[in-house]
Design an enzyme around this catalytic site. Sequence first.
Site, PDB file in Angstrom:
ATOM      1  CE  LYS A   1      -2.456   9.713 -12.611  1.00 54.20           C
ATOM      2  NZ  LYS A   1      -2.873  11.012 -12.104  1.00 54.20           N
TER       3      LYS A   1
ATOM      4  CB  SER B   1      -4.424  14.181 -13.116  1.00 55.19           C
ATOM      5  OG  SER B   1      -3.843  13.227 -12.266  1.00 55.19           O
TER       6      SER B   1
END
Length: 616
Positions: A207, A407
């Site tokens: 991430k 996402s």
Amino acid sequence: MRTLWRIFSGLFKWTWRLLNFTREFILNLFLIVLILGGVGIYVQFKNAPAQTPQGALLVDLTGVVVDKPTVNNKLRQLGREFFGASSNRRQENSLFDIVNTIRQAKTDSNITGMVLDLSDFVGADQPSLQYIGKALREFRDSGKPIFAIGDSYSQTQYYLASFATSISLTPQGNVDLRGFATNGLYYKSLLEKLDVTSHVFRVGTYKSAVEPFLRDDMSPEAREADMRWVGGLWQNYLNTVAVNRQITPQQLFPGASAIIAGLQAVQGDPARYALENKLVDEVASRSVIEQKLVKTFGWDTKNQSFNYTSIYDYTEKPNNQNGAEIAVIFASGAIVDGPETPGVVGGDTTAAQIRQARLDPKIKAIVLRVNSPGGSVTASEKIRSELMAVRLAGKPIVVSMGGMAASGGYWISTPANAIIASSSTLTGSIGIFGMITTFENTLGAIGVHTDGVATSPLADLSITKTLPPEFSQMIQISIERGYKNFVDLVAQSRKKSPEEIDKIAQGHVWTGDDAKTNGLVDQLGDFDDAVKKAAELAKLGQYQLNWFEEQPSLLDMMLNRVNAAAHAWLPARLQAMLPDPVAQLAEVVQAQPALLNTFNDPQHRYALCMACGEVK
């Protein structure tokens, strides 16, 4: 004295009357323009389409291609008639309008071929280029020729040009093939110099959305993940163009050293290099190219050119399909809380559109077109919840993924009966982060301090004070819980265990090919495949598409034209006043994603893929 007063008062009276007359004249003139505009719009939309003159369809795209433009295409066409053609390279074009126009021209007996002049075409994501390329291939396979002409071709322009029957290049031109790369700005040292404190909370090895605030370079994990998807997109590009040109990917792009050696062999002539390596079919001057087009399409005496109709002036025929409806709802841009604004997905607006489609008895299925890097977890969940209500109501949902559905873009895709992605879609990035920035050190450096009282450390929050450790712990717990929810949602929708999803999650970005292998998508395909799947699931024979799009007013269009003109004019004038290196740096900074504009989640939680940016 009295005579002087009469002269003065008379002058004032006539001046006042003149001002009143001018005011009324301007208002009446504006009213007439509005009336004529209204009549023009009515005629434009209601009358039967004009007969297209015989000749070529000129695909002279300007600007970029997007799923959902901020200005309706019909009003843009009307704007061209009122205000003239725009040369604004920021102009947005609807992907679906372009494809529909090409497909209509394919069966139009007055359109005898096509000319691709892409000089002002800036770009599109790769799945959009593939979809346009599919329509170009259908046009060419119908027996109508396609001529690509240009003084030079960027990689994006050349991708579309490769679908042409013949590619022409002028003697001083080149085909600019370099490969793909991504670059971003990192702010750690700057924030340290400003004494700004960034409190980051995240879950996921890959991430990397918050790395610009924590590092001055890419982490090894981010570099590994990005190299995988950038390399995948480049290989897809090479494979498609090589097939179109009937050469191998190695011939198309033999590598930097081989290209340099090839240029040296032709004395640095890029046009000759392109011709000898079969990148183009002809190197000729504009006048020679025009003679060939005139011979094919005939001469237009009025316009002093070959016969053609611009893609912007080509009138689309109304859709006469009857029957049930399939709603097409867009999620294009970063996902934020609140209503939709141009370029972003408003959680409230999109959820309301989905609810409207669920309650409309004529709508039997939904195609959700997702082209988003994600954003607010709260807004994403609001959209997902409404989609689940549609699913429970028995109406099938098919997600059509565009350039990216990562996402939060993947979060909202989880309720779908089927997920269809392009091989070049960027998806996955299943991870969550949170970020809060405080400025206590920045203010302290100039002698400003914050102090007060609070009944609890959880209440003692201010961007001008150090974040309480108890609040930091609570945010981290919330982020970890959000990640678990994300993984559980994906596991449930993909019929896998949370452990299996966790292995391919961790914020990792995948191309459509890899996502299909990993089980994150059901099928590789395009928008046509998604519509076909929705009709199949809803058991529809005949149907029509109901596009959920905002219809801007004429005033909106006029203001947009003024705004576009200002954007096109002002930066260039300002940058002309700067030294060239500074002007170039300003362009780079302006091109960076507007991070802070998307950070409005009330719980400070984000499922956002900042790595899913443009490749150049």
